[in-house]
Design a protein around this motif. Structure first.
Motif, mmCIF file in Angstrom:
data_model
loop_
_atom_site.group_PDB
_atom_site.id
_atom_site.type_symbol
_atom_site.label_atom_id
_atom_site.label_comp_id
_atom_site.label_asym_id
_atom_site.label_seq_id
_atom_site.Cartn_x
_atom_site.Cartn_y
_atom_site.Cartn_z
ATOM 1 N N MET A 97 66.766 69.516 63.387
ATOM 2 C CA MET A 97 66.951 68.384 64.303
ATOM 3 C C MET A 97 68.417 67.989 64.255
ATOM 4 O O MET A 97 69.000 67.905 63.153
ATOM 5 C CB MET A 97 66.116 67.180 63.854
ATOM 6 C CG MET A 97 64.718 67.132 64.385
ATOM 7 S SD MET A 97 64.001 65.503 64.090
ATOM 8 C CE MET A 97 62.344 65.993 63.678
ATOM 9 N N SER A 98 68.983 67.718 65.406
ATOM 10 C CA SER A 98 70.418 67.401 65.463
ATOM 11 C C SER A 98 70.695 66.063 64.762
ATOM 12 O O SER A 98 69.800 65.223 64.619
ATOM 13 C CB SER A 98 70.863 67.297 66.924
ATOM 14 O OG SER A 98 70.215 66.185 67.529
ATOM 15 N N ASP A 99 71.962 65.870 64.383
ATOM 16 C CA ASP A 99 72.355 64.589 63.780
ATOM 17 C C ASP A 99 72.109 63.445 64.757
ATOM 18 O O ASP A 99 71.798 62.328 64.353
ATOM 19 C CB ASP A 99 73.839 64.614 63.390
ATOM 20 C CG ASP A 99 74.069 65.488 62.158
ATOM 21 O OD1 ASP A 99 73.069 65.838 61.504
ATOM 22 O OD2 ASP A 99 75.234 65.806 61.881
ATOM 23 N N LEU B 33 58.906 66.934 70.466
ATOM 24 C CA LEU B 33 60.114 66.356 71.062
ATOM 25 C C LEU B 33 60.594 67.395 72.078
ATOM 26 O O LEU B 33 60.983 68.499 71.702
ATOM 27 C CB LEU B 33 61.190 66.104 70.009
ATOM 28 C CG LEU B 33 60.822 65.206 68.820
ATOM 29 C CD1 LEU B 33 62.035 64.998 67.915
ATOM 30 C CD2 LEU B 33 60.284 63.860 69.281
ATOM 31 N N SER B 34 60.533 67.060 73.339
ATOM 32 C CA SER B 34 60.858 68.042 74.378
ATOM 33 C C SER B 34 62.211 67.725 75.009
ATOM 34 O O SER B 34 62.618 66.554 75.069
ATOM 35 C CB SER B 34 59.768 68.038 75.453
ATOM 36 O OG SER B 34 59.652 66.729 75.984
ATOM 37 N N PRO B 35 62.903 68.778 75.502
ATOM 38 C CA PRO B 35 64.247 68.571 76.059
ATOM 39 C C PRO B 35 64.268 67.581 77.232
ATOM 40 O O PRO B 35 65.289 66.935 77.462
ATOM 41 C CB PRO B 35 64.641 69.972 76.533
ATOM 42 C CG PRO B 35 63.838 70.895 75.689
ATOM 43 C CD PRO B 35 62.547 70.202 75.433
ATOM 44 N N ASN B 36 63.157 67.475 77.960
ATOM 45 C CA ASN B 36 63.191 66.541 79.106
ATOM 46 C C ASN B 36 63.074 65.078 78.677
ATOM 47 O O ASN B 36 63.301 64.173 79.476
ATOM 48 C CB ASN B 36 62.104 66.891 80.146
ATOM 49 C CG ASN B 36 60.713 66.970 79.566
ATOM 50 O OD1 ASN B 36 60.561 67.301 78.388
ATOM 51 N ND2 ASN B 36 59.705 66.668 80.359
ATOM 52 N N HIS B 37 62.722 64.818 77.435
ATOM 53 C CA HIS B 37 62.612 63.426 76.973
ATOM 54 C C HIS B 37 63.540 63.072 75.819
ATOM 55 O O HIS B 37 63.817 61.900 75.581
ATOM 56 C CB HIS B 37 61.169 63.129 76.538
ATOM 57 C CG HIS B 37 60.203 63.077 77.665
ATOM 58 N ND1 HIS B 37 59.140 63.942 77.796
ATOM 59 C CD2 HIS B 37 60.158 62.265 78.742
ATOM 60 C CE1 HIS B 37 58.473 63.666 78.896
ATOM 61 N NE2 HIS B 37 59.081 62.654 79.496
ATOM 62 N N GLN C 148 67.765 70.867 72.666
ATOM 63 C CA GLN C 148 67.800 72.036 73.555
ATOM 64 C C GLN C 148 66.460 72.764 73.568
ATOM 65 O O GLN C 148 66.125 73.448 74.496
ATOM 66 C CB GLN C 148 68.848 73.035 73.049
ATOM 67 C CG GLN C 148 70.231 72.470 72.859
ATOM 68 C CD GLN C 148 70.987 72.411 74.172
ATOM 69 O OE1 GLN C 148 70.906 73.343 74.967
ATOM 70 N NE2 GLN C 148 71.705 71.326 74.414
ATOM 71 N N GLU C 149 65.719 72.639 72.454
ATOM 72 C CA GLU C 149 64.450 73.368 72.357
ATOM 73 C C GLU C 149 63.333 72.404 71.968
ATOM 74 O O GLU C 149 63.584 71.308 71.463
ATOM 75 C CB GLU C 149 64.555 74.492 71.309
ATOM 76 C CG GLU C 149 64.939 73.976 69.947
ATOM 77 C CD GLU C 149 64.808 75.032 68.848
ATOM 78 O OE1 GLU C 149 64.683 76.221 69.168
ATOM 79 O OE2 GLU C 149 64.813 74.628 67.678
ATOM 80 N N LEU C 150 62.110 72.825 72.220
ATOM 81 C CA LEU C 150 60.950 72.025 71.821
ATOM 82 C C LEU C 150 60.938 71.887 70.305
ATOM 83 O O LEU C 150 61.073 72.886 69.596
ATOM 84 C CB LEU C 150 59.657 72.733 72.208
ATOM 85 C CG LEU C 150 59.087 72.596 73.610
ATOM 86 C CD1 LEU C 150 57.706 73.250 73.653
ATOM 87 C CD2 LEU C 150 58.983 71.147 74.041
ATOM 88 N N ILE C 151 60.742 70.695 69.830
ATOM 89 C CA ILE C 151 60.610 70.504 68.379
ATOM 90 C C ILE C 151 59.173 70.060 68.109
ATOM 91 O O ILE C 151 58.679 69.086 68.691
ATOM 92 C CB ILE C 151 61.605 69.449 67.858
ATOM 93 C CG1 ILE C 151 63.035 69.923 68.115
ATOM 94 C CG2 ILE C 151 61.373 69.183 66.374
ATOM 95 C CD1 ILE C 151 64.107 68.930 67.705
ATOM 96 N N TYR C 152 58.522 70.826 67.239
ATOM 97 C CA TYR C 152 57.106 70.591 66.933
ATOM 98 C C TYR C 152 56.998 69.842 65.604
ATOM 99 O O TYR C 152 57.557 70.269 64.595
ATOM 100 C CB TYR C 152 56.400 71.947 66.843
ATOM 101 C CG TYR C 152 54.953 71.914 66.431
ATOM 102 C CD1 TYR C 152 54.034 71.060 67.048
ATOM 103 C CD2 TYR C 152 54.492 72.758 65.420
ATOM 104 C CE1 TYR C 152 52.703 71.058 66.671
ATOM 105 C CE2 TYR C 152 53.156 72.761 65.045
ATOM 106 C CZ TYR C 152 52.268 71.909 65.670
ATOM 107 O OH TYR C 152 50.958 71.905 65.292
ATOM 108 N N ILE C 153 56.279 68.732 65.616
ATOM 109 C CA ILE C 153 56.115 67.919 64.404
ATOM 110 C C ILE C 153 54.633 67.905 64.027
ATOM 111 O O ILE C 153 53.772 67.747 64.899
ATOM 112 C CB ILE C 153 56.627 66.470 64.631
ATOM 113 C CG1 ILE C 153 58.062 66.500 65.158
ATOM 114 C CG2 ILE C 153 56.556 65.656 63.348
ATOM 115 C CD1 ILE C 153 58.609 65.139 65.549
ATOM 116 N N GLU C 154 54.376 68.102 62.746
ATOM 117 C CA GLU C 154 52.990 68.026 62.255
ATOM 118 C C GLU C 154 52.854 66.822 61.333
ATOM 119 O O GLU C 154 53.852 66.275 60.865
ATOM 120 C CB GLU C 154 52.637 69.310 61.497
ATOM 121 C CG GLU C 154 52.614 70.535 62.398
ATOM 122 C CD GLU C 154 52.620 71.822 61.606
ATOM 123 O OE1 GLU C 154 51.612 72.528 61.640
ATOM 124 O OE2 GLU C 154 53.636 72.126 60.970
#
Ligand code: SAM
Length: 322
Positions: free
Chosen positions: A181-183, A228-232, A236-242
């Motif tokens: 995840m970016s800073d 966490l999707s790039p459109n929201h 740059q990429e989909l980030i999947y959280i569990e």
């Protein structure tokens, strides 16, 4: 303003105006005989899993619950403890404490067995618990510690360790994320407070827990939590959280390192009556034995062709080796 102050603001608002979409969980809410859950507690369910497990709640335990939210889980814990101050709830947000007290009053009206005296709510921070050393059997937190940055997370875990009795259990539900995840995301205080951008990889979380001194760790569940999707979001990429449910037990640290159970088993399928590794693990033919990751690694290292080691299921709640 620090991220901890932003967090207080976020939960002040969530106390004053219930937000059903905040945090959110795919875990079904416990239905228990004779327990009637006030609607408002469901609407204020700000957790990401469950920390209540009847197996942890034997032998008249005293439970600590940090970050009370609308009170759903302190109420569920008190179903099992049923004694004055059997559950100690701690929260740093005045408005949340007030909301929790009001909701427990409603629970008292709906449930004959329940008295609001069963829950002792104290104002205080997870980073400096208003609780005596070694006085707690089961300490719980749901979807709070993921908000903390590394030093604060370490402090919060140390506080839980301090207040637990020997062999006491720390039960937690928190998001984890294996991706970068970016800073920008990490340092967005509001997203962090909303339990979206503070989560760390599961292995790092386990490492922090065992570094504090917990000798046994169980990963009890792992479920999808958020995208966490790039459109929201700024990514740059989909980030999947569990979200994971973790139980850390204040057992002494074994000389060869912690026992971390992630749902692995060993199955012996050789021709002997049993297989004994002479380190406390006896495998009966074709019967899975739950093993911690350390034992799974050691058995695999033997290079035998008659022992099968299954992968982590991340669904483990007791039994087996160690
Ligand atoms: C995401 S909510 C979870 C609430 C509850 N555990 C649940 O599952 O519904 C986080 C909770 O932690 C509280 N909180 C925030 N910062 C805290 C801190 N530093 N110490 C203790 N509680 C805190 C909030 O007021 C809120 O009740």
């Amino acid at each position: 303003m620090s991220y901890l102050d932003t967090t207080i603001d976020v939960y002040k608002q969530a106390a004053e105006k219930p937000d059903v979409g905040l945090c959110c969980t795919t875990t079904p809410v416990w239905q228990l005989p004779g327990l009637s859950m006030p609607r408002i507690m469901l609407d204020m369910n700000y957790g990401c899993g469950s920390t209540v497990n009847p197996r942890d709640l034997v032998n008249d335990p005293t439970v600590l619950y940090v970050g009370v939210g609308g009170g759903m889980e302190v109420f569920q814990f008190s179903y099992f403890t049923r004694k004055p101050s059997g559950v100690i709830g701690v929260d740093v947000v005045d408005e949340m404490i007030e909301a929790c007290r009001t909701n427990l009053l409603e629970a008292e009206q709906q449930n004959e067995w329940f008295s609001r005296e069963y829950v002792d709510i104290r104002k205080g921070s997870a980073l400096d618990l208003p609780v005596e050393d070694e006085s707690i059997d089961v300490a719980a937190q749901n979807c709070l510690f993921n908000i903390f940055k590394a030093d604060d997370l370490k402090q919060a875990l140390q506080e839980m360790y301090r207040v637990l009795k020997p062999h006491g259990k720390l039960v937690m539900s928190d998001p984890v994320c294996e991706q970068y995840m970016s800073d920008e995301l990490r340092n967005d205080d509001r997203l962090r407070a909303l339990c979206l951008t503070g989560s760390i990889p599961l292995r790092e979380y386990i490492q922090m827990i065992t570094d504090i001194g917990f000798g046994t760790v169980e990963i009890r569940a792992k479920r999808p939590y958020r995208i966490l999707s790039p459109n929201h979001y700024s990514t740059q990429e989909l980030i999947y959280i569990e979200s994971v449910e973790v139980c850390a037990i204040k057992d002494p640290m074994p000389a060869d390192g912690p026992c971390v159970f992630t749902g692995r088993t060993a199955i012996y399928f050789g021709n002997e009556e049993y297989f004994d590794d002479h380190k406390g693990h006896v495998l009966l033919p074709n019967q899975p034995l739950a093993v911690c990751d350390k034992t799974a690694h050691n058995l695999a290292a033997l290079g035998r062709d008659d022992i099968f080691i299954s992968n982590s299921t991340y669904f483990y709640d007791g039994g087996g080796c160690c």
